[in-house]
Design a protein around this motif. Structure first.
Motif, mmCIF file in Angstrom:
data_model
loop_
_atom_site.group_PDB
_atom_site.id
_atom_site.type_symbol
_atom_site.label_atom_id
_atom_site.label_comp_id
_atom_site.label_asym_id
_atom_site.label_seq_id
_atom_site.Cartn_x
_atom_site.Cartn_y
_atom_site.Cartn_z
ATOM 1 N N LEU A 14 -8.005 3.800 -3.089
ATOM 2 C CA LEU A 14 -8.902 3.838 -1.940
ATOM 3 C C LEU A 14 -8.809 5.211 -1.296
ATOM 4 O O LEU A 14 -7.710 5.758 -1.149
ATOM 5 C CB LEU A 14 -8.505 2.757 -0.923
ATOM 6 C CG LEU A 14 -8.489 1.325 -1.457
ATOM 7 C CD1 LEU A 14 -7.564 0.454 -0.638
ATOM 8 C CD2 LEU A 14 -9.881 0.739 -1.479
ATOM 9 N N GLU A 15 -9.975 5.773 -0.939
ATOM 10 C CA GLU A 15 -10.020 7.139 -0.390
ATOM 11 C C GLU A 15 -9.337 7.211 0.976
ATOM 12 O O GLU A 15 -8.387 7.962 1.171
ATOM 13 C CB GLU A 15 -11.481 7.582 -0.271
ATOM 14 C CG GLU A 15 -11.680 9.076 -0.296
ATOM 15 C CD GLU A 15 -11.142 9.701 -1.578
ATOM 16 O OE1 GLU A 15 -10.351 10.645 -1.451
ATOM 17 O OE2 GLU A 15 -11.482 9.237 -2.694
ATOM 18 N N LYS A 16 -9.812 6.390 1.904
ATOM 19 C CA LYS A 16 -9.305 6.450 3.282
ATOM 20 C C LYS A 16 -9.503 5.075 3.915
ATOM 21 O O LYS A 16 -10.610 4.523 3.846
ATOM 22 C CB LYS A 16 -10.087 7.522 4.053
ATOM 23 C CG LYS A 16 -9.412 8.004 5.330
ATOM 24 C CD LYS A 16 -10.181 9.192 5.896
ATOM 25 C CE LYS A 16 -9.591 9.670 7.204
ATOM 26 N NZ LYS A 16 -10.352 10.773 7.806
ATOM 27 N N ILE A 17 -8.453 4.531 4.499
ATOM 28 C CA ILE A 17 -8.571 3.185 5.057
ATOM 29 C C ILE A 17 -7.949 3.104 6.450
ATOM 30 O O ILE A 17 -7.066 3.884 6.809
ATOM 31 C CB ILE A 17 -7.908 2.112 4.155
ATOM 32 C CG1 ILE A 17 -6.389 2.272 4.102
ATOM 33 C CG2 ILE A 17 -8.490 2.134 2.764
ATOM 34 C CD1 ILE A 17 -5.667 1.096 3.484
ATOM 35 N N PHE A 75 0.852 -1.177 0.000
ATOM 36 C CA PHE A 75 0.000 0.000 0.000
ATOM 37 C C PHE A 75 0.892 1.232 0.000
ATOM 38 O O PHE A 75 1.946 1.235 0.637
ATOM 39 C CB PHE A 75 -0.859 0.048 1.271
ATOM 40 C CG PHE A 75 -1.878 -1.064 1.365
ATOM 41 C CD1 PHE A 75 -3.170 -0.871 0.903
ATOM 42 C CD2 PHE A 75 -1.546 -2.288 1.921
ATOM 43 C CE1 PHE A 75 -4.112 -1.889 0.993
ATOM 44 C CE2 PHE A 75 -2.482 -3.310 2.017
ATOM 45 C CZ PHE A 75 -3.758 -3.106 1.550
ATOM 46 N N TYR A 115 -8.157 -4.548 5.773
ATOM 47 C CA TYR A 115 -8.430 -3.123 6.002
ATOM 48 C C TYR A 115 -9.916 -2.825 5.990
ATOM 49 O O TYR A 115 -10.713 -3.608 5.471
ATOM 50 C CB TYR A 115 -7.693 -2.237 4.990
ATOM 51 C CG TYR A 115 -8.109 -2.366 3.549
ATOM 52 C CD1 TYR A 115 -9.327 -1.872 3.098
ATOM 53 C CD2 TYR A 115 -7.259 -2.958 2.615
ATOM 54 C CE1 TYR A 115 -9.694 -1.976 1.767
ATOM 55 C CE2 TYR A 115 -7.617 -3.069 1.284
ATOM 56 C CZ TYR A 115 -8.828 -2.579 0.861
ATOM 57 O OH TYR A 115 -9.189 -2.693 -0.460
ATOM 58 N N ILE A 116 -10.247 -1.689 6.573
ATOM 59 C CA ILE A 116 -11.603 -1.138 6.504
ATOM 60 C C ILE A 116 -11.487 0.176 5.760
ATOM 61 O O ILE A 116 -10.672 1.028 6.121
ATOM 62 C CB ILE A 116 -12.179 -0.877 7.907
ATOM 63 C CG1 ILE A 116 -12.088 -2.128 8.769
ATOM 64 C CG2 ILE A 116 -13.613 -0.395 7.823
ATOM 65 C CD1 ILE A 116 -12.389 -1.875 10.242
ATOM 66 N N SER A 117 -12.294 0.333 4.710
ATOM 67 C CA SER A 117 -12.207 1.524 3.870
ATOM 68 C C SER A 117 -13.552 2.223 3.811
ATOM 69 O O SER A 117 -14.591 1.574 3.693
ATOM 70 C CB SER A 117 -11.773 1.106 2.464
ATOM 71 O OG SER A 117 -11.882 2.187 1.576
ATOM 72 N N SER A 118 -13.534 3.545 3.919
ATOM 73 C CA SER A 118 -14.767 4.301 3.715
ATOM 74 C C SER A 118 -15.044 4.391 2.226
ATOM 75 O O SER A 118 -14.125 4.539 1.425
ATOM 76 C CB SER A 118 -14.630 5.698 4.316
ATOM 77 O OG SER A 118 -13.545 6.367 3.712
ATOM 78 N N GLU A 162 -3.522 0.504 -3.548
ATOM 79 C CA GLU A 162 -3.247 -0.868 -3.122
ATOM 80 C C GLU A 162 -2.650 -1.625 -4.305
ATOM 81 O O GLU A 162 -3.174 -1.554 -5.418
ATOM 82 C CB GLU A 162 -4.550 -1.531 -2.664
ATOM 83 C CG GLU A 162 -4.402 -3.007 -2.329
ATOM 84 C CD GLU A 162 -5.737 -3.683 -2.042
ATOM 85 O OE1 GLU A 162 -6.782 -3.003 -2.053
ATOM 86 O OE2 GLU A 162 -5.720 -4.902 -1.816
ATOM 87 N N PHE A 207 -10.913 7.308 13.646
ATOM 88 C CA PHE A 207 -11.386 6.992 12.297
ATOM 89 C C PHE A 207 -12.566 6.026 12.358
ATOM 90 O O PHE A 207 -13.551 6.190 11.636
ATOM 91 C CB PHE A 207 -10.239 6.386 11.483
ATOM 92 C CG PHE A 207 -10.629 5.909 10.105
ATOM 93 C CD1 PHE A 207 -11.008 6.805 9.127
ATOM 94 C CD2 PHE A 207 -10.616 4.558 9.797
ATOM 95 C CE1 PHE A 207 -11.378 6.363 7.852
ATOM 96 C CE2 PHE A 207 -10.978 4.106 8.529
ATOM 97 C CZ PHE A 207 -11.360 5.023 7.562
#
Lengths: 86, 92
Positions: free
Chosen positions: A60-63, A30, B88-91, A50, B27
């Motif tokens: 990806l915007e925000k992870i 990443f 991962y967790i993504s918005s 990624e 977050f």
């Protein structure tokens, strides 16, 4: 002098707000802007790319990246960029 | 006010409060209730409404869609994901 010693996680803390390259234990990478992290080195990243094992790129915007499978962190690096010669 | 003394990297000063708000737990509270994508180490991705997360990254999702290799394979009303599988967790 003791203050010249830099703890590993202090190095990570210096990277908050800048680009970072994260290499996982598995064949996955990443790169993104580091917004924050915790004691487990779970990381919040923004504007992320990624790279999977097949060379596919996903934006990806925000992870929140789980720290469990992180192997290596490269400050300022991007896969294939100036800091990263694959 | 000397808040610049003897600080660890984990207790950011007031000037860094905007950075503090981007720590993992902050977050998570930001995105709770929103639509998220959760990717597992296996590569399978679940998209749904994030109901809650805990410190193990155990996750409860609603209205969940299961994507395998980017293709929608299943839909579930409620899903519990055990945290050890989460990459991962993504918005979204």
């Amino acid at each position: 002098m003791a203050t010249s010693q830099l703890l590993p996680l202090e190095l990570v803390d210096k990277c908050v707000g800048s680009r970072i390259w994260v290499v996982m234990k598995t064949d996955r990478e990443f790169s993104g802007t580091l917004l924050g992290f915790d004691d487990f080195v779970n990381m919040v990243l923004e504007d992320v790319t990624e790279y999977d094992n097949l060379g596919n790129q996903t934006h990806l915007e925000k992870i929140l990246l789980n720290g469990n499978n992180i192997c290596m962190l490269i400050p300022g690096g991007e896969p294939g960029g100036e800091a990263g010669t694959e | 006010m000397s808040n610049g003394t003897a600080e660890s990297p984990f207790s950011p000063s007031a000037e860094k409060s905007e950075i503090l708000s981007n720590n993992p737990s902050a977050f998570l509270s930001q995105i709770t209730g929103a639509k998220v994508a959760v990717k597992l180490n296996s590569g399978v991705e679940y998209r749904g409404d994030l109901q809650c997360v805990d410190g193990y990254m155990n996750i409860a999702l609603e209205q969940t869609e299961e994507y395998v290799d980017g293709v929608l394979k299943n839909q579930y009303g409620d899903v519990f994901i055990r945290g050890n599988n989460v990459l991962y967790i993504s918005s979204i």
